[in-house]
Design a protein around this motif. Structure first.
Motif, PDB file in Angstrom:
ATOM      1  N   ARG A 304       0.834  -1.209   0.000  1.00  8.80           N
ATOM      2  CA  ARG A 304       0.000   0.000   0.000  1.00  8.80           C
ATOM      3  C   ARG A 304       0.863   1.250   0.000  1.00  8.80           C
ATOM      4  NH1 ARG A 304      -3.228  -3.012   3.588  1.00  8.80           N
ATOM      5  NH2 ARG A 304      -2.231  -2.000   5.378  1.00  8.80           N
ATOM      6  N   ALA A 305       1.939   1.244   0.798  1.00  2.65           N
ATOM      7  CA  ALA A 305       2.833   2.407   0.866  1.00  2.65           C
ATOM      8  C   ALA A 305       3.502   2.637  -0.497  1.00  2.65           C
ATOM      9  CB  ALA A 305       3.890   2.195   1.946  1.00  2.65           C
ATOM     10  N   LEU A 306       3.912   1.553  -1.149  1.00  5.91           N
ATOM     11  CA  LEU A 306       4.550   1.676  -2.455  1.00  5.91           C
ATOM     12  C   LEU A 306       3.559   2.206  -3.491  1.00  5.91           C
ATOM     13  CD1 LEU A 306       7.303   1.175  -3.760  1.00  5.91           C
ATOM     14  CD2 LEU A 306       6.554  -1.128  -4.345  1.00  5.91           C
ATOM     15  N   GLN A 307       2.311   1.752  -3.403  1.00  2.00           N
ATOM     16  CA  GLN A 307       1.283   2.242  -4.315  1.00  2.00           C
ATOM     17  C   GLN A 307       1.010   3.732  -4.087  1.00  2.00           C
ATOM     18  OE1 GLN A 307      -1.211   0.340  -6.853  1.00  2.00           O
ATOM     19  NE2 GLN A 307      -0.395   2.374  -7.269  1.00  2.00           N
ATOM     20  N   GLU A 308       0.976   4.161  -2.834  1.00  4.54           N
ATOM     21  CA  GLU A 308       0.729   5.572  -2.533  1.00  4.54           C
ATOM     22  C   GLU A 308       1.878   6.451  -3.009  1.00  4.54           C
ATOM     23  OE1 GLU A 308       0.083   5.585   1.645  1.00  4.54           O
ATOM     24  OE2 GLU A 308      -1.853   4.562   1.531  1.00  4.54           O
ATOM     25  N   GLN A 309       3.093   5.930  -2.915  1.00  3.16           N
ATOM     26  CA  GLN A 309       4.263   6.681  -3.368  1.00  3.16           C
ATOM     27  C   GLN A 309       4.372   6.729  -4.887  1.00  3.16           C
ATOM     28  OE1 GLN A 309       7.435   4.571  -1.444  1.00  3.16           O
ATOM     29  NE2 GLN A 309       6.665   5.043   0.613  1.00  3.16           N
ATOM     30  N   ASN A 310       3.757   5.740  -5.555  1.00  6.82           N
ATOM     31  CA  ASN A 310       3.847   5.636  -7.009  1.00  6.82           C
ATOM     32  C   ASN A 310       2.445   5.404  -7.578  1.00  6.82           C
ATOM     33  OD1 ASN A 310       7.031   5.280  -7.424  1.00  6.82           O
ATOM     34  ND2 ASN A 310       6.402   4.012  -5.687  1.00  6.82           N
ATOM     35  N   PRO A 311       1.586   6.419  -7.531  1.00  9.11           N
ATOM     36  CA  PRO A 311       0.187   6.215  -7.911  1.00  9.11           C
ATOM     37  C   PRO A 311      -0.016   5.834  -9.377  1.00  9.11           C
ATOM     38  CG  PRO A 311       0.671   8.545  -7.545  1.00  9.11           C
ATOM     39  CD  PRO A 311       1.850   7.786  -7.065  1.00  9.11           C
ATOM     40  N   SER A 312       0.965   6.113 -10.228  1.00  7.51           N
ATOM     41  CA  SER A 312       0.811   5.775 -11.642  1.00  7.51           C
ATOM     42  C   SER A 312       1.100   4.298 -11.924  1.00  7.51           C
ATOM     43  CB  SER A 312       1.748   6.631 -12.499  1.00  7.51           C
ATOM     44  OG  SER A 312       3.108   6.355 -12.178  1.00  7.51           O
ATOM     45  N   LEU A 313       1.662   3.596 -10.956  1.00  4.46           N
ATOM     46  CA  LEU A 313       2.001   2.178 -11.142  1.00  4.46           C
ATOM     47  C   LEU A 313       0.899   1.302 -10.565  1.00  4.46           C
ATOM     48  CD1 LEU A 313       5.816   2.221 -10.246  1.00  4.46           C
ATOM     49  CD2 LEU A 313       4.682   2.799 -12.395  1.00  4.46           C
ATOM     50  N   ASP A 314       0.808   0.091 -11.070  1.00  2.54           N
ATOM     51  CA  ASP A 314      -0.262  -0.817 -10.658  1.00  2.54           C
ATOM     52  C   ASP A 314       0.307  -1.944  -9.797  1.00  2.54           C
ATOM     53  OD1 ASP A 314      -2.516  -2.321 -10.336  1.00  2.54           O
ATOM     54  OD2 ASP A 314      -2.615  -3.029 -12.410  1.00  2.54           O
ATOM     55  N   PHE A 315      -0.039  -1.922  -8.532  1.00  2.00           N
ATOM     56  CA  PHE A 315       0.352  -2.984  -7.603  1.00  2.00           C
ATOM     57  C   PHE A 315      -0.877  -3.759  -7.133  1.00  2.00           C
ATOM     58  CE2 PHE A 315       3.553   0.352  -7.277  1.00  2.00           C
ATOM     59  CZ  PHE A 315       4.715  -0.363  -7.506  1.00  2.00           C
ATOM     60  N   GLY A 316      -1.968  -3.684  -7.907  1.00  2.00           N
ATOM     61  CA  GLY A 316      -3.220  -4.301  -7.510  1.00  2.00           C
ATOM     62  C   GLY A 316      -3.119  -5.786  -7.257  1.00  2.00           C
ATOM     63  N   ASP A 317      -2.329  -6.492  -8.084  1.00  2.00           N
ATOM     64  CA  ASP A 317      -2.209  -7.943  -7.902  1.00  2.00           C
ATOM     65  C   ASP A 317      -1.557  -8.281  -6.575  1.00  2.00           C
ATOM     66  OD1 ASP A 317       0.156  -6.771  -8.937  1.00  2.00           O
ATOM     67  OD2 ASP A 317       0.910  -8.751  -9.518  1.00  2.00           O
ATOM     68  N   LEU A 318      -0.548  -7.493  -6.181  1.00  2.00           N
ATOM     69  CA  LEU A 318       0.135  -7.736  -4.908  1.00  2.00           C
ATOM     70  C   LEU A 318      -0.780  -7.403  -3.733  1.00  2.00           C
ATOM     71  CD1 LEU A 318       3.636  -6.287  -5.845  1.00  2.00           C
ATOM     72  CD2 LEU A 318       3.047  -8.696  -5.570  1.00  2.00           C
ATOM     73  N   LEU A 319      -1.490  -6.286  -3.839  1.00  2.00           N
ATOM     74  CA  LEU A 319      -2.403  -5.910  -2.759  1.00  2.00           C
ATOM     75  C   LEU A 319      -3.508  -6.955  -2.581  1.00  2.00           C
ATOM     76  CD1 LEU A 319      -2.719  -2.082  -3.459  1.00  2.00           C
ATOM     77  CD2 LEU A 319      -1.889  -3.122  -1.328  1.00  2.00           C
ATOM     78  N   ARG A 320      -4.047  -7.431  -3.699  1.00  2.00           N
ATOM     79  CA  ARG A 320      -5.100  -8.455  -3.594  1.00  2.00           C
ATOM     80  C   ARG A 320      -4.579  -9.723  -2.945  1.00  2.00           C
ATOM     81  NH1 ARG A 320      -6.404  -6.107  -8.559  1.00  2.00           N
ATOM     82  NH2 ARG A 320      -5.127  -7.624  -9.706  1.00  2.00           N
ATOM     83  N   TYR A 321      -3.363 -10.084  -3.289  1.00  2.00           N
ATOM     84  CA  TYR A 321      -2.804 -11.324  -2.726  1.00  2.00           C
ATOM     85  C   TYR A 321      -2.604 -11.190  -1.217  1.00  2.00           C
ATOM     86  CZ  TYR A 321       0.391 -15.153  -1.738  1.00  2.00           C
ATOM     87  OH  TYR A 321       0.976 -16.264  -1.193  1.00  2.00           O
ATOM     88  N   PHE A 322      -1.978 -10.093  -0.793  1.00  2.00           N
ATOM     89  CA  PHE A 322      -1.647  -9.968   0.629  1.00  2.00           C
ATOM     90  C   PHE A 322      -2.871  -9.644   1.483  1.00  2.00           C
ATOM     91  CE2 PHE A 322       2.614  -8.757  -1.234  1.00  2.00           C
ATOM     92  CZ  PHE A 322       3.233  -9.937  -0.859  1.00  2.00           C
ATOM     93  N   GLU A 323      -3.904  -9.034   0.885  1.00  2.00           N
ATOM     94  CA  GLU A 323      -5.071  -8.651   1.678  1.00  2.00           C
ATOM     95  C   GLU A 323      -6.177  -9.692   1.655  1.00  2.00           C
ATOM     96  OE1 GLU A 323      -6.052  -4.862   0.026  1.00  2.00           O
ATOM     97  OE2 GLU A 323      -4.635  -3.774   1.309  1.00  2.00           O
ATOM     98  N   THR A 324      -6.047 -10.701   0.811  1.00  2.00           N
ATOM     99  CA  THR A 324      -7.084 -11.738   0.737  1.00  2.00           C
ATOM    100  C   THR A 324      -6.934 -12.741   1.880  1.00  2.00           C
ATOM    101  OG1 THR A 324      -7.171 -11.549  -1.660  1.00  2.00           O
ATOM    102  CG2 THR A 324      -8.048 -13.572  -0.703  1.00  2.00           C
TER     103      THR A 324
END
Length: 324
Positions: A304-324
């Motif tokens: 989440r921190a990496l996504q907030e620091q880099n809003p133009s990049l897509d880390f959705g797959d990682l977030l879904r994996y760790f938050e599921t």
């Protein structure tokens, strides 16, 4: 004692950033570098024609993007019940002619759009040998396992390679005034051509590339070939076929590529992505344990921190994996 000859890889003047749009084209080595760039969340379009080996086919593919070319059904041919294009890799081939044509033209459209706005074009040359159809003399980008008797093989002269790439780049620079071009020569050894013939082919490619790099300001060279052949220089860094660099060698080249060609801030993002990917690949002994759940929560927080620091990049797959 030193048992290896190492050499410094000079960093590029401009460097690749995560905000840059990158188009890669060329041999299977381009696929290796391109897939790693994709994995590390760079904005990449990789081999729109599929794998291409010789510089004339690569130059022609770029020209087709600049022309916004669309292929027609009569430009496909049928071999053993499969439809193919002589200009494209077999990953576009199939039994449904219309579907093959649609895949090709969708890729052409994406490549045409990307080339006009690209910040970087990365070209990996594999061989100076080219194959021509005997029946009409046309250059082919892929032989599609059609019998060798249907083709004539030719070592393309140095001046013809330089002319083809030079003409393509002049057109490209007129359309896209910001693009930088990075050349590499594939360390894959095309021993099917013969060992002597392979070395001659690589020598022609290296001479062509260095001629062009010294001619234009926005052209650069990354020594992937030299890192494998002169630095590693050992068959233990090749796969069992003794032709393709193995994973160790590819990772070694990739690490040098990051240091020499990628902006430091993007290197740091790539490092954090690697950490998250390793965490994703971790196989817990007990997935339901409190310790593993805490681990997932910690990794989700980092993602989440990496996504907030880099809003133009897509880390959705990682977030879904760790938050599921």
């Amino acid at each position: 004692m030193n048992f290896r000859l190492t050499f410094p890889v000079e960093p590029l003047g401009p460097s690749i950033h995560h905000s840059d749009k990158v188009l890669l084209s060329g041999s299977c080595f381009a696929e290796e570098i391109g897939s790693r760039l994709e994995q590390h969340r760079f904005d990449v379009l990789l081999n729109p024609n599929g794998i291409l080996f010789n510089p004339l086919s690569i130059a022609r593919s770029m020209t087709s993007y600049l022309d916004d070319k669309r292929y027609t059904a009569d430009e496909l041919f049928l071999h053993e019940d499969i439809w193919h294009s002589w200009d494209h890799h077999s990953r576009f081939s199939g039994t449904d002619r219309n579907a093959v044509l649609q895949r090709i033209n969708d890729s052409q459209a994406a490549a045409a759009a990307r080339l006009k706005e690209a910040d970087w074009l990365v070209i990996t040359l594999g061989t100076a040998h080219a194959w021509y159809l005997k029946e009409d003399g046309r250059l082919v980008g892929n032989c599609h396992k059609v019998p060798d008797a249907s083709f004539t093989k030719k070592l393309v002269p140095l001046d013809e390679i330089i002319s083809a790439l030079d003409n393509m780049m002049h057109r490209l620079f007129f359309v896209n005034r910001k693009v930088n071009i990075l050349f590499t020569v594939s360390p894959v050894r095309y021993v099917r051509d013969g060992v002597v013939e392979n070395n001659l082919s690589k020598a022609v490619l290296l001479q062509a590339v260095h001629h062009l790099v010294h001619k234009f300001d926005r052209l650069f060279y990354f020594p992937a070939y030299e890192l494998v052949m002169d630095d590693l220089r050992d068959y233990r860094f090749f796969k069992e076929d003794m032709v393709h660099p193995n994973e160790q060698a590819l990772q070694y080249v990739w690490e040098h590529f990051l240091k020499a060609c990628v902006q430091p801030s993007s290197q740091e993002v790539a490092r954090q992505v690697v950490e998250l990917l390793r965490a994703k690949g971790h196989k817990p002994f007990n997935p339901e344990s409190p310790a593993h759940k805490q681990f997932l929560q910690a990794m989700a927080k980092k993602a989440r921190a990496l996504q907030e620091q880099n809003p133009s990049l897509d880390f959705g797959d990682l977030l879904r994996y760790f938050e599921t």
